[in-house]
Scaffold this motif. Structure first.
Motif, PDB file in Angstrom:
ATOM      1  N   VAL A   1       6.436  -1.745   3.304  1.00  0.00           N
ATOM      2  CA  VAL A   1       7.704  -1.058   3.435  1.00  0.00           C
ATOM      3  C   VAL A   1       7.816  -0.578   4.868  1.00  0.00           C
ATOM      4  O   VAL A   1       6.811  -0.402   5.574  1.00  0.00           O
ATOM      5  CB  VAL A   1       7.833   0.119   2.450  1.00  0.00           C
ATOM      6  CG1 VAL A   1       7.888  -0.389   1.017  1.00  0.00           C
ATOM      7  CG2 VAL A   1       6.669   1.092   2.611  1.00  0.00           C
ATOM      8  N   LYS A   2       9.033  -0.356   5.309  1.00  0.00           N
ATOM      9  CA  LYS A   2       9.275   0.056   6.680  1.00  0.00           C
ATOM     10  C   LYS A   2      10.294   1.180   6.699  1.00  0.00           C
ATOM     11  O   LYS A   2      11.415   1.010   6.221  1.00  0.00           O
ATOM     12  CB  LYS A   2       9.760  -1.121   7.519  1.00  0.00           C
ATOM     13  CG  LYS A   2       9.965  -0.790   8.984  1.00  0.00           C
ATOM     14  CD  LYS A   2      10.412  -2.003   9.769  1.00  0.00           C
ATOM     15  CE  LYS A   2      10.618  -1.676  11.232  1.00  0.00           C
ATOM     16  NZ  LYS A   2      11.073  -2.859  11.998  1.00  0.00           N
ATOM     17  N   GLU A   3       9.892   2.296   7.276  1.00  0.00           N
ATOM     18  CA  GLU A   3      10.765   3.461   7.354  1.00  0.00           C
ATOM     19  C   GLU A   3      11.557   3.458   8.658  1.00  0.00           C
ATOM     20  O   GLU A   3      11.103   2.940   9.678  1.00  0.00           O
ATOM     21  CB  GLU A   3       9.958   4.765   7.282  1.00  0.00           C
ATOM     22  CG  GLU A   3       8.979   4.860   6.133  1.00  0.00           C
ATOM     23  CD  GLU A   3       7.593   4.397   6.516  1.00  0.00           C
ATOM     24  OE1 GLU A   3       6.633   4.789   5.822  1.00  0.00           O
ATOM     25  OE2 GLU A   3       7.452   3.646   7.507  1.00  0.00           O
TER      26      GLU A   3
ATOM     27  N   MET B   1       9.310   4.308  -6.161  1.00  0.00           N
ATOM     28  CA  MET B   1       9.283   4.542  -4.723  1.00  0.00           C
ATOM     29  C   MET B   1       9.085   6.023  -4.447  1.00  0.00           C
ATOM     30  O   MET B   1       9.678   6.881  -5.105  1.00  0.00           O
ATOM     31  CB  MET B   1      10.569   4.065  -4.066  1.00  0.00           C
ATOM     32  CG  MET B   1      10.833   2.570  -4.216  1.00  0.00           C
ATOM     33  SD  MET B   1       9.521   1.539  -3.498  1.00  0.00           S
ATOM     34  CE  MET B   1       9.621   2.022  -1.767  1.00  0.00           C
ATOM     35  N   GLY B   2       8.257   6.292  -3.457  1.00  0.00           N
ATOM     36  CA  GLY B   2       7.981   7.665  -3.095  1.00  0.00           C
ATOM     37  C   GLY B   2       8.123   7.902  -1.612  1.00  0.00           C
ATOM     38  O   GLY B   2       8.056   6.973  -0.800  1.00  0.00           O
ATOM     39  N   TRP B   3       8.351   9.149  -1.279  1.00  0.00           N
ATOM     40  CA  TRP B   3       8.331   9.609   0.104  1.00  0.00           C
ATOM     41  C   TRP B   3       7.260  10.676   0.242  1.00  0.00           C
ATOM     42  O   TRP B   3       7.181  11.602  -0.575  1.00  0.00           O
ATOM     43  CB  TRP B   3       9.687  10.172   0.531  1.00  0.00           C
ATOM     44  CG  TRP B   3      10.732   9.133   0.777  1.00  0.00           C
ATOM     45  CD1 TRP B   3      11.653   8.675  -0.102  1.00  0.00           C
ATOM     46  CD2 TRP B   3      10.954   8.438   2.002  1.00  0.00           C
ATOM     47  NE1 TRP B   3      12.446   7.727   0.489  1.00  0.00           N
ATOM     48  CE2 TRP B   3      12.042   7.557   1.777  1.00  0.00           C
ATOM     49  CE3 TRP B   3      10.352   8.460   3.259  1.00  0.00           C
ATOM     50  CZ2 TRP B   3      12.541   6.711   2.775  1.00  0.00           C
ATOM     51  CZ3 TRP B   3      10.838   7.623   4.249  1.00  0.00           C
ATOM     52  CH2 TRP B   3      11.925   6.763   3.996  1.00  0.00           C
TER      53      TRP B   3
ATOM     54  N   ALA C   1       6.436   4.833   0.340  1.00  0.00           N
ATOM     55  CA  ALA C   1       5.362   4.175  -0.391  1.00  0.00           C
ATOM     56  C   ALA C   1       5.890   3.566  -1.681  1.00  0.00           C
ATOM     57  O   ALA C   1       6.849   4.073  -2.265  1.00  0.00           O
ATOM     58  CB  ALA C   1       4.245   5.171  -0.700  1.00  0.00           C
ATOM     59  N   ALA C   2       5.239   2.498  -2.119  1.00  0.00           N
ATOM     60  CA  ALA C   2       5.621   1.771  -3.325  1.00  0.00           C
ATOM     61  C   ALA C   2       4.514   1.849  -4.361  1.00  0.00           C
ATOM     62  O   ALA C   2       3.338   1.722  -4.030  1.00  0.00           O
ATOM     63  CB  ALA C   2       5.929   0.315  -2.991  1.00  0.00           C
TER      64      ALA C   2
ATOM     65  N   PHE D   1       1.158   0.409  -1.427  1.00  0.00           N
ATOM     66  CA  PHE D   1       1.258   0.154  -0.004  1.00  0.00           C
ATOM     67  C   PHE D   1       2.253   1.109   0.627  1.00  0.00           C
ATOM     68  O   PHE D   1       3.130   1.659  -0.046  1.00  0.00           O
ATOM     69  CB  PHE D   1       1.617  -1.311   0.304  1.00  0.00           C
ATOM     70  CG  PHE D   1       2.608  -1.931  -0.631  1.00  0.00           C
ATOM     71  CD1 PHE D   1       2.170  -2.628  -1.740  1.00  0.00           C
ATOM     72  CD2 PHE D   1       3.964  -1.846  -0.390  1.00  0.00           C
ATOM     73  CE1 PHE D   1       3.072  -3.223  -2.611  1.00  0.00           C
ATOM     74  CE2 PHE D   1       4.878  -2.443  -1.255  1.00  0.00           C
ATOM     75  CZ  PHE D   1       4.429  -3.131  -2.369  1.00  0.00           C
ATOM     76  N   TRP D   2       2.089   1.269   1.918  1.00  0.00           N
ATOM     77  CA  TRP D   2       2.755   2.312   2.674  1.00  0.00           C
ATOM     78  C   TRP D   2       3.382   1.762   3.946  1.00  0.00           C
ATOM     79  O   TRP D   2       2.916   0.778   4.513  1.00  0.00           O
ATOM     80  CB  TRP D   2       1.739   3.389   3.086  1.00  0.00           C
ATOM     81  CG  TRP D   2       1.060   4.051   1.940  1.00  0.00           C
ATOM     82  CD1 TRP D   2       0.090   3.519   1.129  1.00  0.00           C
ATOM     83  CD2 TRP D   2       1.279   5.382   1.479  1.00  0.00           C
ATOM     84  NE1 TRP D   2      -0.300   4.439   0.191  1.00  0.00           N
ATOM     85  CE2 TRP D   2       0.408   5.584   0.377  1.00  0.00           C
ATOM     86  CE3 TRP D   2       2.117   6.413   1.887  1.00  0.00           C
ATOM     87  CZ2 TRP D   2       0.360   6.790  -0.314  1.00  0.00           C
ATOM     88  CZ3 TRP D   2       2.077   7.613   1.201  1.00  0.00           C
ATOM     89  CH2 TRP D   2       1.205   7.797   0.117  1.00  0.00           C
ATOM     90  N   GLY D   3       4.422   2.443   4.385  1.00  0.00           N
ATOM     91  CA  GLY D   3       4.980   2.134   5.685  1.00  0.00           C
ATOM     92  C   GLY D   3       4.182   2.770   6.799  1.00  0.00           C
ATOM     93  O   GLY D   3       3.212   3.498   6.572  1.00  0.00           O
ATOM     94  N   GLN D   4       4.601   2.499   8.019  1.00  0.00           N
ATOM     95  CA  GLN D   4       3.914   3.016   9.192  1.00  0.00           C
ATOM     96  C   GLN D   4       4.324   4.436   9.550  1.00  0.00           C
ATOM     97  O   GLN D   4       3.648   5.086  10.345  1.00  0.00           O
ATOM     98  CB  GLN D   4       4.146   2.098  10.386  1.00  0.00           C
ATOM     99  CG  GLN D   4       3.553   0.709  10.214  1.00  0.00           C
ATOM    100  CD  GLN D   4       2.052   0.754  10.068  1.00  0.00           C
ATOM    101  OE1 GLN D   4       1.357   1.361  10.886  1.00  0.00           O
ATOM    102  NE2 GLN D   4       1.534   0.114   9.024  1.00  0.00           N
TER     103      GLN D   4
END
Length: 127
Positions: free
Chosen positions: A4-6, A34-36, A97-98, A116-119
């Motif tokens: 994912v990409k924020e 989906m989470g933040w 995050a997913a 998995f997580w974004g940067q």
């Protein structure tokens, strides 16, 4: 690689608003909760909000209830975090995050449940 990409971070004054976006186009977005999350300097990563696969249930940390709103658009494979009434303590790196496991109940806030997580995208709130 699934990821994912924020985007949408920036610098704002206290009381301002930002809308963070999470691009989940690289995977089967509609099958994932989906989470933040956010991480402030020198502190552990903490859960901010989460939303179930269909968007029917949302979860929030007590510190952001009434100010932040999580949403998703499965057709666009996007998740959003609308942040209003921002405070200096909201300053952090925010991560999308997913999670293909359930995010019901207390499980939504457990970082190890996310696959998995974004940067990350930086949010800075000045007083």
């Amino acid at each position: 690689q699934e990821q994912v990409k924020e985007s949408g971070g920036g610098s704002v004054q206290a009381g301002g608003s930002l809308r963070l976006s999470c691009d989940g186009s690289s995977f089967s977005f509609g099958r994932y909760c989906m989470g933040w999350f956010r991480q402030r300097s020198g502190k552990e990563r903490e859960a901010v909000a989460a939303i179930t696969t269909g968007g029917g249930t949302t979860y929030y940390a007590d510190s952001v209830k009434g100010r932040f709103t999580i949403s998703r658009d499965n057709a666009k494979k996007m998740s959003y975090l609308q942040m209003n009434d921002l405070e200096p303590d909201d300053t952090a790196t925010y991560y999308c995050a997913a999670n293909w496991k359930t995010c019901d109940g207390d499980l939504w806030s457990v970082t190890t449940r996310y696959d998995f997580w974004g940067q990350g995208t930086q949010v800075t709130v000045s007083s």
